[in-house]
Design a protein around this motif. Structure first.
Motif, mmCIF file in Angstrom:
data_model
loop_
_atom_site.group_PDB
_atom_site.id
_atom_site.type_symbol
_atom_site.label_atom_id
_atom_site.label_comp_id
_atom_site.label_asym_id
_atom_site.label_seq_id
_atom_site.Cartn_x
_atom_site.Cartn_y
_atom_site.Cartn_z
ATOM 1 N N CYS A 16 0.826 -1.207 0.000
ATOM 2 C CA CYS A 16 0.000 0.000 0.000
ATOM 3 C C CYS A 16 0.861 1.258 0.000
ATOM 4 O O CYS A 16 0.523 2.240 -0.658
ATOM 5 N N VAL A 17 1.972 1.212 0.713
ATOM 6 C CA VAL A 17 2.889 2.351 0.752
ATOM 7 C C VAL A 17 3.429 2.620 -0.652
ATOM 8 O O VAL A 17 3.472 3.763 -1.104
ATOM 9 N N GLU A 18 3.827 1.560 -1.337
ATOM 10 C CA GLU A 18 4.380 1.683 -2.687
ATOM 11 C C GLU A 18 3.340 2.136 -3.704
ATOM 12 O O GLU A 18 3.649 2.888 -4.624
ATOM 13 N N GLU A 19 2.102 1.672 -3.560
ATOM 14 C CA GLU A 19 1.062 1.933 -4.553
ATOM 15 C C GLU A 19 0.303 3.241 -4.368
ATOM 16 O O GLU A 19 -0.297 3.744 -5.310
ATOM 17 N N CYS A 20 0.319 3.807 -3.187
ATOM 18 C CA CYS A 20 -0.463 5.022 -2.926
ATOM 19 C C CYS A 20 0.072 6.191 -3.758
ATOM 20 O O CYS A 20 1.208 6.630 -3.561
ATOM 21 N N PRO A 21 -0.747 6.741 -4.661
ATOM 22 C CA PRO A 21 -0.287 7.841 -5.507
ATOM 23 C C PRO A 21 -0.117 9.158 -4.743
ATOM 24 O O PRO A 21 0.554 10.073 -5.216
ATOM 25 N N GLU A 22 -0.706 9.256 -3.568
ATOM 26 C CA GLU A 22 -0.639 10.490 -2.779
ATOM 27 C C GLU A 22 0.407 10.417 -1.667
ATOM 28 O O GLU A 22 0.531 11.356 -0.880
ATOM 29 N N GLU A 23 1.113 9.287 -1.561
ATOM 30 C CA GLU A 23 2.089 9.071 -0.487
ATOM 31 C C GLU A 23 1.441 9.309 0.879
ATOM 32 O O GLU A 23 2.039 9.911 1.779
ATOM 33 N N GLU A 38 -4.967 13.583 6.070
ATOM 34 C CA GLU A 38 -4.777 14.857 5.375
ATOM 35 C C GLU A 38 -4.386 14.646 3.909
ATOM 36 O O GLU A 38 -4.678 15.476 3.056
ATOM 37 N N LYS A 39 -3.713 13.543 3.622
ATOM 38 C CA LYS A 39 -3.228 13.271 2.267
ATOM 39 C C LYS A 39 -4.133 12.313 1.485
ATOM 40 O O LYS A 39 -4.129 12.319 0.262
ATOM 41 N N CYS A 40 -4.885 11.468 2.176
ATOM 42 C CA CYS A 40 -5.710 10.449 1.520
ATOM 43 C C CYS A 40 -6.841 11.088 0.715
ATOM 44 O O CYS A 40 -7.589 11.921 1.226
ATOM 45 N N THR A 41 -6.960 10.678 -0.552
ATOM 46 C CA THR A 41 -8.023 11.196 -1.420
ATOM 47 C C THR A 41 -9.117 10.155 -1.664
ATOM 48 O O THR A 41 -9.988 10.349 -2.511
ATOM 49 N N GLU A 42 -9.045 9.026 -0.940
ATOM 50 C CA GLU A 42 -10.040 7.955 -1.055
ATOM 51 C C GLU A 42 -10.109 7.373 -2.460
ATOM 52 O O GLU A 42 -11.169 6.981 -2.924
ATOM 53 N N CYS A 43 -8.971 7.291 -3.131
ATOM 54 C CA CYS A 43 -8.963 6.784 -4.506
ATOM 55 C C CYS A 43 -9.171 5.276 -4.589
ATOM 56 O O CYS A 43 -9.567 4.755 -5.620
ATOM 57 N N GLY A 44 -8.842 4.551 -3.507
ATOM 58 C CA GLY A 44 -9.051 3.109 -3.475
ATOM 59 C C GLY A 44 -7.893 2.275 -3.997
ATOM 60 O O GLY A 44 -7.977 1.052 -4.010
ATOM 61 N N THR A 45 -6.817 2.916 -4.410
ATOM 62 C CA THR A 45 -5.669 2.171 -4.928
ATOM 63 C C THR A 45 -5.125 1.214 -3.874
ATOM 64 O O THR A 45 -4.806 0.064 -4.163
ATOM 65 N N CYS A 46 -5.037 1.657 -2.637
ATOM 66 C CA CYS A 46 -4.515 0.816 -1.557
ATOM 67 C C CYS A 46 -5.437 -0.367 -1.273
ATOM 68 O O CYS A 46 -4.968 -1.471 -0.983
ATOM 69 N N VAL A 47 -6.742 -0.131 -1.365
ATOM 70 C CA VAL A 47 -7.712 -1.202 -1.128
ATOM 71 C C VAL A 47 -7.506 -2.314 -2.148
ATOM 72 O O VAL A 47 -7.464 -3.494 -1.797
ATOM 73 N N GLU A 48 -7.354 -1.954 -3.401
ATOM 74 C CA GLU A 48 -7.145 -2.933 -4.463
ATOM 75 C C GLU A 48 -5.787 -3.614 -4.360
ATOM 76 O O GLU A 48 -5.650 -4.791 -4.683
ATOM 77 N N ALA A 49 -4.767 -2.899 -3.878
ATOM 78 C CA ALA A 49 -3.417 -3.425 -3.830
ATOM 79 C C ALA A 49 -3.160 -4.327 -2.630
ATOM 80 O O ALA A 49 -2.278 -5.189 -2.685
#
Length: 58
Positions: A16-23, A38-49
């Motif tokens: 999830c650390v590697e895949e999160c586009p917002e760090e 503060e940084k999370c945009t709820e994109c869901g990339t981490c959920v899928e990864a």
């Protein structure tokens, strides 16, 4: 709401650390993923990864 990590299900892989586009995710002292709301945009990339399905968006 930002992504939420189930600490009991996190396997400390860091995917999830590697895949999160917002760090917005880092591993804490116990090597468990922690989301910065503060940084999370709820994109869901981490959920899928996440291979252990330890992350969800409320």
């Amino acid at each position: 709401m930002p992504a939420v990590v189930n600490r009991e299900e996190c396997v400390s892989c860091g995917t999830c650390v590697e895949e999160c586009p917002e760090e917005a995710i880092k591993l804490d002292d116990e090597e468990i993923a922690v989301v910065d709301p503060e940084k999370c945009t709820e994109c869901g990339t981490c959920v899928e990864a996440c291979p252990s399905e330890a992350i969800h968006i409320e």
